[in-house]
Enzyme design. Structure first.
Site, PDB file in Angstrom:
ATOM      1  N   SER A   1      -7.846   0.777  10.202  1.00 24.91           N
ATOM      2  CA  SER A   1      -7.351   0.574   8.846  1.00 24.91           C
ATOM      3  C   SER A   1      -5.825   0.577   8.817  1.00 24.91           C
ATOM      4  O   SER A   1      -5.189   1.449   9.412  1.00 24.91           O
ATOM      5  CB  SER A   1      -7.880   1.690   7.932  1.00 24.91           C
ATOM      6  OG  SER A   1      -7.298   1.616   6.659  1.00 24.91           O
ATOM      7  N   LYS A   2      -5.271  -0.390   8.123  1.00 24.90           N
ATOM      8  CA  LYS A   2      -3.808  -0.444   7.940  1.00 24.90           C
ATOM      9  C   LYS A   2      -3.486   0.380   6.698  1.00 24.90           C
ATOM     10  O   LYS A   2      -3.269  -0.152   5.600  1.00 24.90           O
ATOM     11  CB  LYS A   2      -3.353  -1.905   7.811  1.00 24.90           C
ATOM     12  CG  LYS A   2      -1.870  -2.131   8.033  1.00 24.90           C
ATOM     13  CD  LYS A   2      -1.566  -3.623   8.087  1.00 24.90           C
ATOM     14  CE  LYS A   2      -0.086  -3.908   8.163  1.00 24.90           C
ATOM     15  NZ  LYS A   2       0.501  -3.532   9.468  1.00 24.90           N
TER      16      LYS A   2
END
Length: 322
Positions: free
Chosen positions: A160-161
């Site tokens: 996940s960014k």
């Protein structure tokens, strides 16, 4: 430099368009306080057929994956978000631009157990300008191995960014910059090379290109682009594996990749001149035109700008017209 808030233009917010200066959010917005949100960085380029977004499909999918991994439900699908990004270019009259789609939580409550938080999505686009000086892009970066480790896979979400993850990156980068370096190289909790502050890393040794396996580092889209170009256009073998710090010291070449950075040579790490064994130019000279780094730079420049000759026709699907 004009502050980002003091501009003309339009931002997309939850399906509506706001003038740039009218964009406001409350000081108690949950994401501001806890970092629970996700974002993407997307590039647009001017090409022979006009402006286009580069790999916006993959970026948008990663945004949706990030939100899902964080358990943040979105009411917009990928097609709606891609269309909004295309419109963001047109409404702002941009051709070469950086776009930042961002998912964040509202101000209905604070605390880790806050309930009933609204979910918002915004997209902004602006002219990024030169991310780094042309000289640095030609000569390469000086980097310092960081004492700040990358997240362990069971500490946070590595796919996940996530907004809050970048505190880790900023701590590492600020330490390196204060010490006189351009960039930092971060290790994972076991001491293997992970990535730069906001970019993936590659090294060349004896004709084979190596890059860290995707565990503690982000699964970069520019990273993926370079792997495809190296394998399918240049016929270079690419291995994804664990890499130790000293392998970078003795590499024939090394470079970092990212959406904003594109592809930048790494010429020095911890005072060691990378490529010295392979006869690389001195640290104050541009990288050799025949080097793999320079060849990949040129290929990446061509494909992102839509300059698709016969050798790059297979990558036309990476471009989405505005």
């Amino acid at each position: 430099m004009t502050p980002l808030y003091d501009r003309d233009g339009w931002l997309w917010h939850d399906g509506e368009w706001l003038t740039w200066r009218d964009a406001r959010t409350h000081m108690l917005t949950h994401t501001l306080h806890y970092g629970m949100g996700c974002f993407e960085g997307v590039r647009a380029y001017d090409g022979p057929r006009g402006a286009h977004l580069f790999r916006v499909v993959e970026h948008t999918r990663r945004l949706l994956d990030s939100a899902h991994a964080l358990d943040i439900p979105l009411s917009f699908d990928d097609e709606a978000l891609i269309q909004a990004q295309r419109q963001c270019l047109v409404r702002n009259g941009l051709t070469n631009a950086y776009l930042k789609p961002t998912v964040y939580l509202g101000a209905e409550g604070l605390g880790l157990r806050a309930k009933g938080l609204s979910v918002h999505v915004m997209i902004a686009a602006w002219d990024l300008g030169d991310y780094i000086s042309p000289e640095a892009a030609s000569i390469g970066l000086r980097a310092l191995t960081s004492s700040w480790a990358r997240h362990h896979v069971n500490i946070s979400l590595c796919r996940s960014k996530t907004n809050g993850h970048y505190v880790n990156s900023m701590l590492a980068l600020n330490t390196a910059v204060k010490a006189g370096f351009d960039e930092t190289i971060m290790l994972d909790p076991e001491g293997y090379v992970a990535e730069a502050s906001a970019a993936n890393i590659f090294l060349l040794r004896d004709g084979v290109l190596h890059t860290p396996e995707v565990t503690s580092c982000l699964q970069g889209i520019t990273r993926d682009s370079v792997i495809h170009l190296a394998r399918e256009v240049l016929g270079i073998e690419v291995r994804e594996r664990r890499i130790t710090r000293d392998e970078l010291y003795i590499a024939d070449e090394a470079f970092v990749t990212g959406t904003a950075a594109e592809l930048l040579p790494l010429r020095e790490l911890d005072g060691r001149h990378i490529g010295a064994r392979a006869g690389a130019p001195p640290p104050d000279k541009p990288i050799a035109e025949a080097s793999l780094t320079a060849r990949l730079q040129r290929l990446y420049h061509r494909v992102t700008r839509g300059e698709l000759g016969d050798d790059l026709q297979g990558f036309a699907g990476w471009l989405t017209g505005a």
